[in-house]
Design an enzyme around this catalytic site. Sequence first.
Site, mmCIF file in Angstrom:
data_model
loop_
_atom_site.group_PDB
_atom_site.id
_atom_site.type_symbol
_atom_site.label_atom_id
_atom_site.label_comp_id
_atom_site.label_asym_id
_atom_site.label_seq_id
_atom_site.Cartn_x
_atom_site.Cartn_y
_atom_site.Cartn_z
ATOM 1 N N TYR A 58 -7.985 -19.465 23.337
ATOM 2 C CA TYR A 58 -7.038 -20.459 22.826
ATOM 3 C C TYR A 58 -5.829 -19.785 22.194
ATOM 4 O O TYR A 58 -5.955 -18.888 21.350
ATOM 5 C CB TYR A 58 -7.702 -21.372 21.781
ATOM 6 C CG TYR A 58 -6.687 -22.250 21.083
ATOM 7 C CD1 TYR A 58 -6.126 -23.336 21.741
ATOM 8 C CD2 TYR A 58 -6.230 -21.946 19.793
ATOM 9 C CE1 TYR A 58 -5.162 -24.118 21.123
ATOM 10 C CE2 TYR A 58 -5.267 -22.727 19.174
ATOM 11 C CZ TYR A 58 -4.727 -23.806 19.842
ATOM 12 O OH TYR A 58 -3.763 -24.574 19.238
ATOM 13 N N HIS A 88 8.386 -25.095 17.362
ATOM 14 C CA HIS A 88 7.731 -25.602 16.155
ATOM 15 C C HIS A 88 8.634 -25.556 14.918
ATOM 16 O O HIS A 88 8.219 -25.981 13.839
ATOM 17 C CB HIS A 88 6.456 -24.802 15.869
ATOM 18 C CG HIS A 88 5.308 -25.153 16.775
ATOM 19 N ND1 HIS A 88 5.447 -25.260 18.133
ATOM 20 C CD2 HIS A 88 3.991 -25.415 16.510
ATOM 21 C CE1 HIS A 88 4.276 -25.569 18.671
ATOM 22 N NE2 HIS A 88 3.381 -25.673 17.707
ATOM 23 N N ASN A 200 0.333 -20.309 12.363
ATOM 24 C CA ASN A 200 -0.896 -20.831 11.761
ATOM 25 C C ASN A 200 -1.089 -20.157 10.410
ATOM 26 O O ASN A 200 -0.848 -18.961 10.260
ATOM 27 C CB ASN A 200 -2.089 -20.528 12.649
ATOM 28 C CG ASN A 200 -2.417 -21.647 13.632
ATOM 29 O OD1 ASN A 200 -3.326 -21.509 14.423
ATOM 30 N ND2 ASN A 200 -1.687 -22.752 13.585
ATOM 31 N N TYR A 282 -5.326 -40.396 -31.596
ATOM 32 C CA TYR A 282 -5.898 -39.579 -30.527
ATOM 33 C C TYR A 282 -4.940 -38.498 -30.022
ATOM 34 O O TYR A 282 -5.367 -37.411 -29.633
ATOM 35 C CB TYR A 282 -6.286 -40.457 -29.335
ATOM 36 C CG TYR A 282 -7.527 -41.286 -29.515
ATOM 37 C CD1 TYR A 282 -8.226 -41.304 -30.713
ATOM 38 C CD2 TYR A 282 -8.006 -42.061 -28.467
ATOM 39 C CE1 TYR A 282 -9.362 -42.078 -30.872
ATOM 40 C CE2 TYR A 282 -9.149 -42.835 -28.607
ATOM 41 C CZ TYR A 282 -9.817 -42.844 -29.806
ATOM 42 O OH TYR A 282 -10.942 -43.609 -29.950
ATOM 43 N N ARG A 285 -5.607 -35.918 -32.673
ATOM 44 C CA ARG A 285 -7.004 -35.592 -32.920
ATOM 45 C C ARG A 285 -7.711 -35.075 -31.658
ATOM 46 O O ARG A 285 -8.619 -34.253 -31.737
ATOM 47 C CB ARG A 285 -7.727 -36.835 -33.445
ATOM 48 C CG ARG A 285 -9.088 -36.531 -34.004
ATOM 49 C CD ARG A 285 -9.896 -37.737 -34.476
ATOM 50 N NE ARG A 285 -9.268 -39.024 -34.480
ATOM 51 C CZ ARG A 285 -9.925 -40.161 -34.286
ATOM 52 N NH1 ARG A 285 -11.235 -40.128 -34.044
ATOM 53 N NH2 ARG A 285 -9.311 -41.317 -34.336
ATOM 54 N N PHE A 331 -7.116 -22.703 9.137
ATOM 55 C CA PHE A 331 -5.757 -23.107 8.778
ATOM 56 C C PHE A 331 -5.714 -24.442 8.047
ATOM 57 O O PHE A 331 -4.671 -24.852 7.551
ATOM 58 C CB PHE A 331 -4.894 -23.219 10.041
ATOM 59 C CG PHE A 331 -5.556 -24.012 11.143
ATOM 60 C CD1 PHE A 331 -5.860 -25.349 10.989
ATOM 61 C CD2 PHE A 331 -5.898 -23.395 12.338
ATOM 62 C CE1 PHE A 331 -6.486 -26.073 11.991
ATOM 63 C CE2 PHE A 331 -6.522 -24.119 13.346
ATOM 64 C CZ PHE A 331 -6.811 -25.460 13.175
ATOM 65 N N GLU A 415 -5.370 -33.002 16.725
ATOM 66 C CA GLU A 415 -5.374 -32.746 15.279
ATOM 67 C C GLU A 415 -5.480 -34.097 14.577
ATOM 68 O O GLU A 415 -4.491 -34.671 14.148
ATOM 69 C CB GLU A 415 -4.115 -31.959 14.900
ATOM 70 C CG GLU A 415 -4.111 -30.596 15.592
ATOM 71 C CD GLU A 415 -2.749 -29.914 15.643
ATOM 72 O OE1 GLU A 415 -1.829 -30.368 14.934
ATOM 73 O OE2 GLU A 415 -2.614 -28.943 16.398
#
Length: 502
Positions: A58, A88, A200, A282, A285, A331, A415
């Site tokens: 791959y 990309h 990746n 609070y 405290r 990834f 994906e």
Amino acid sequence: MSKLETFAIGSRELTYDLIEQILNDGTKLELSPEAIEKIQHCREYLDKKTEEGGAPIYGVTTGFGSLCNRSISPEELGRLQENLVKSHSCSIGTPIDPVIVKLMLLLKAHALSMGFSGVQVETVQRILDFYNNDVYPVVYDRGSLGASGDLAPLANLFLPLLGEGEAVHAGKVFKGRDILNMFGWRPIKLKSKEGLALLNGTQFMSANGIKALIDGWHIVNTFDAIGAMSLEAYDGRIEPFMSCIQDVRPHRGQKETARIFRKMLEGSEIMAQEKKHVQDPYSFRCIPQVHGAVRDAMYHVTDVLHTEINSVTDNPTVFPDLDMVVSGGNFHGEPLALVFDYMGVALHELGNISERRVAQLILGNRGLPEFLVAKPGLNSGFMIPQYAAASVVSQNKMYCFTASCDSIVSSNGQEDLVSMGANAATKLHHIIDNLKYIAAIELMNAAQALNFRRPVKSSPYIAHFFDAYRSKVPFVEEDVVMADYIPATLDFLKGYSIEIPE
């Protein structure tokens, strides 16, 4: 700590505080001999593997994503990788901080140095050349799903290695090819797997997370110091910070916060004087419980990030000694997405409780004048800074929406569950920016209120902090242009080193 002139990538694991030192010292990076050996060993194995042919690998001899069933001929393997980087490079939005670009380069070089990615030594060396010569590829803050790693921003990051894209040097934007010519560098000719190894990975998420972690720890310490000043200014009680209280509920962060406050307030006449009130609200405290829980969250995030930045997160992973190339999912950004959302919620709580302390200081209780001015009515005093703090506290609640709960299917269904970790990471910067304003507003109010406690003395720690602040920002006698005082306080906090007592 001595200045770190050079750091050998691959010589040891990275930590956020080591990275902070590398950034602050202007440290130059080099590849360790061990890293060079590992990188070469892996590359030679992958070359041999592709020459032998056999089963498809791959991203090496196939296409990417849903195109994983398309085989690529041996003569086109390099072009496949170059096409990947170009196609990309779709990060969009606003150019990211150069510090984060530097961190991306550092983290990617470190990940590749482990010898499981199949890259060339010269590719990793060029990444270090960019880092060492302050060449910052133009990367934008949006476009990553945080699943197949940070594909889009990492593609933009590495376009200039090929002579494409843009990079900033000496404050000017240059075309990728012009940057290479400027330094006499030749474009990198990618070999099989290299484009995928570069794209990746979780380095965009991790770099944003490291920057937020560094800033986040500073802001935790800042709110501790300012909270201690507010406690004095409010004439608060020390009992909630006693060790016996923490020992029967021994959360690490709670115990540490209470100890820090006890040390900061040691020797305070204000804290030691007899009190008319039995309890504090609070927001005073419960500081050990709230600030402490934030510390515990930050410890957890730190641990996860340290694991991540010292991991191999590209795909497929090459195991030369096992004679295996394994396609997996390292990834995927889920571990980061979850803790970044957690970190955002936790840090937000520092602002939430801080704004409540501000509101208590301006109420006109405990012998303090209403809105912390001598003549309230004629003067509005510190009425509206609390509004501003409330506004950004509210905005931070919006940023606390969990990015990791979302997923949108991509790559034609291949994906099908993504982390959105990049969005979880980048929104941390917005939260931290707002916290800086909230901290400044609390400091303004705490210091103003503390002036009204004179001549009773503060602790030496708070007195030093107070005097340093007053040397930059004066006491408010009558109404002033508050728009000048908030940025002046921000500038003071930026330049003042808050030391947490041991």
